[in-house]
Design a protein around this motif. Structure first.
Motif: not given
Length: 130
Positions: A12-34
């Motif tokens: 995550s950045g000051e104005r951007s969210p945390y991104i975690s995309f694990d396409f091998t396991n089918g898990l995607m996450k977006i959190s924080g502020e965007s």
């Protein structure tokens, strides 16, 4: 057909969210502020990668969203992600979206309800927490 593991992680950045995309396991996450200054530049490569990953068979997908705030440009990017996931689900891939929101945050709850109305094939679950 063998594919290389594909993982995208952006802190995550000051104005951007945390991104975690694990396409091998089918898990995607977006959190924080965007509210990145240039949402197209931030989300563009992610949208392209999602599109590329969805063009080939893969595992069931789960997208966990836990956003405290997002601006209209980020909402448009989220809708683009959601539409790609809806299209994949319509073609038979199992897709779940979990919209996490704090029980005191009526605005994020309402956004979750609004987004949920747009899906016919994706399983969209509102997940309150305190």
């Amino acid at each position: 057909m063998t594919s290389d593991p594909k993982i995208i992680e952006i802190p995550s950045g000051e104005r951007s969210p945390y991104i975690s995309f694990d396409f091998t396991n089918g898990l995607m996450k977006i959190s924080g502020e965007s509210y990145p200054e240039d949402a197209a530049a931030f989300f563009g490569p992610l949208l392209k990668e999602i599109k590329d990953q969805l063009s080939t068979p893969g595992p069931d997908l789960v997208l966990d969203l836990n956003l405290a705030y997002f601006n209209s440009s980020s909402a448009k990017a989220l809708m683009n992600i959601f539409q790609m996931l809806e299209d994949a689900a319509a073609q038979g891939r199992k897709v779940s979206i979990n919209w996490h929101y704090h029980t005191d945050d009526d605005t994020m709850e309402e956004f979750g309800h609004d987004f949920a109305e747009d899906f016919q094939h994706v399983s969209f679950a509102l997940q309150p927490y305190s």
